[in-house]
Design a protein around this motif. Structure first.
Motif, PDB file in Angstrom:
ATOM      1  N   ILE A 123       0.887  -1.260   0.049  1.00 20.75           N
ATOM      2  CA  ILE A 123      -0.017  -0.049  -0.214  1.00 20.75           C
ATOM      3  C   ILE A 123       0.932   1.104  -0.093  1.00 20.75           C
ATOM      4  N   ILE A 124       2.088   1.151   0.563  1.00 21.68           N
ATOM      5  CA  ILE A 124       2.769   2.248   0.911  1.00 21.68           C
ATOM      6  C   ILE A 124       3.547   2.570  -0.672  1.00 21.68           C
ATOM      7  N   ILE A 139      14.991   6.591   8.253  1.00 23.58           N
ATOM      8  CA  ILE A 139      13.693   6.410   9.144  1.00 23.58           C
ATOM      9  C   ILE A 139      13.638   7.663  10.027  1.00 23.58           C
ATOM     10  N   SER A 140      12.343   8.079   9.850  1.00 20.30           N
ATOM     11  CA  SER A 140      12.124   9.383  10.896  1.00 20.30           C
ATOM     12  C   SER A 140      12.245   8.879  12.372  1.00 20.30           C
ATOM     13  N   GLU A 141      12.875   9.852  13.159  1.00 18.41           N
ATOM     14  CA  GLU A 141      13.060   9.540  14.427  1.00 18.41           C
ATOM     15  C   GLU A 141      11.773   9.115  15.456  1.00 18.41           C
ATOM     16  N   ASP A 142      10.863  10.047  14.968  1.00 18.69           N
ATOM     17  CA  ASP A 142       9.329   9.725  15.728  1.00 18.69           C
ATOM     18  C   ASP A 142       8.745   8.184  15.420  1.00 18.69           C
ATOM     19  N   ALA A 151       9.455  -0.695   6.416  1.00 26.36           N
ATOM     20  CA  ALA A 151       9.326  -0.389   5.106  1.00 26.36           C
ATOM     21  C   ALA A 151       9.935   1.122   4.676  1.00 26.36           C
ATOM     22  N   GLN A 152       9.831   2.148   5.607  1.00 28.52           N
ATOM     23  CA  GLN A 152      10.515   3.330   5.140  1.00 28.52           C
ATOM     24  C   GLN A 152      11.962   3.042   4.961  1.00 28.52           C
TER      25      GLN A 152
END
Length: 245
Positions: A126-127, A205-208, A197-198
């Motif tokens: 989906i992503i 990857i974003s930290e959050d 996935a990111q």
């Protein structure tokens, strides 16, 4: 072997690159500045794979493609071949470098792996579809959006568990015939799959999102303990590998 080529004429500006690994190779091609299409081919031997790869390269050169040595393999999106499914060859180089256990991180059948469950596999694909439509896609916002807006179920933000007894009581609550355990688990699977996935697609990857995924892995471990499922070595490895990324 990994080689990249570009083609220019009055009508088009295209790229094409190929990478071989043992009995397989991947090609990625399309218009410059596009994600392009990924295709994996598998052969009977390493020798046959290299032979077929060289044959393809010669055909591209014959058509006017020029080899480039400074092709940017890092700042790209890596998508899987939908005919072949999840593979290291269609994963970002940073993902392959850090998450080296291919049987774990490119698994399509083990429920505990990031993309092995139906939920995890669906999330990845989906992503990919959404990024093709919108390159400004937000990985961090996606889990809550998917669960609430598209799937119509309650989203459980991953938070540190302060009181195990209260949390255990909450798991007994049912909503629309589903146990709270099942609903929370769905949130955790989506968050974890989105995080991996990111990295698989973008190499970062974003930290959050990383923090949420680590909390989700902890929450899954706690639920398993409360429900008597036993410890999961896969869960521990996912946590350790993600924490070190």
């Amino acid at each position: 072997m990994k080689r990249a080529f570009e083609f220019f004429d009055e009508k088009s500006h295209k790229f094409w690159w190929i990478e071989s690994l043992e009995e397989k190779f991947v090609v990625n091609y399309g218009k410059i500045d596009s994600i392009g299409k990924y295709e994996i081919k598998e052969w009977d031997s390493i020798e046959e794979c290299e032979k077929q790869a060289e044959k393809l390269i010669k055909s591209k050169i014959k058509k006017g493609y020029k080899e480039i040595n400074n092709f940017d393999f890092e700042n790209r999106y890596y998508f899987d071949d939908i005919e072949y499914d999840i593979d290291f060859l269609t994963s970002h180089p940073n993902f392959r470098k850090h998450f080296t256990d291919e049987q774990l991180y490119c698994n399509c059948g083990d429920e505990e792996t990031p993309f092995g469950s139906d939920t995890g596999n669906d999330v990845l694909h989906i992503i990919e579809e959404k990024i093709r439509k919108n390159k400004n896609f937000s990985f961090s916002d996606f889990p809550k959006y998917l669960i609430e807006k598209e799937w119509g179920i309650e989203y459980f933000e991953p938070l540190p568990i302060i009181d195990e007894k209260i949390f255990a009581e909450d798991l007994k609550i049912k909503d629309k015939g589903l146990s709270r355990e099942a609903i929370i688990n769905e949130s955790d699977e989506v968050i974890i799959a989105t995080a991996f996935a990111q990295i698989k697609i973008t190499g970062k990857i974003s930290e959050d999102l990383k923090e949420k995924a680590l909390l989700s892995l902890k929450r899954m471990e706690m639920i398993a303990k409360i429900c008597g499922y036993g410890e999961s070595e896969i869960n521990k490895q996912l946590y350790n590998d993600l924490e070190k990324f």
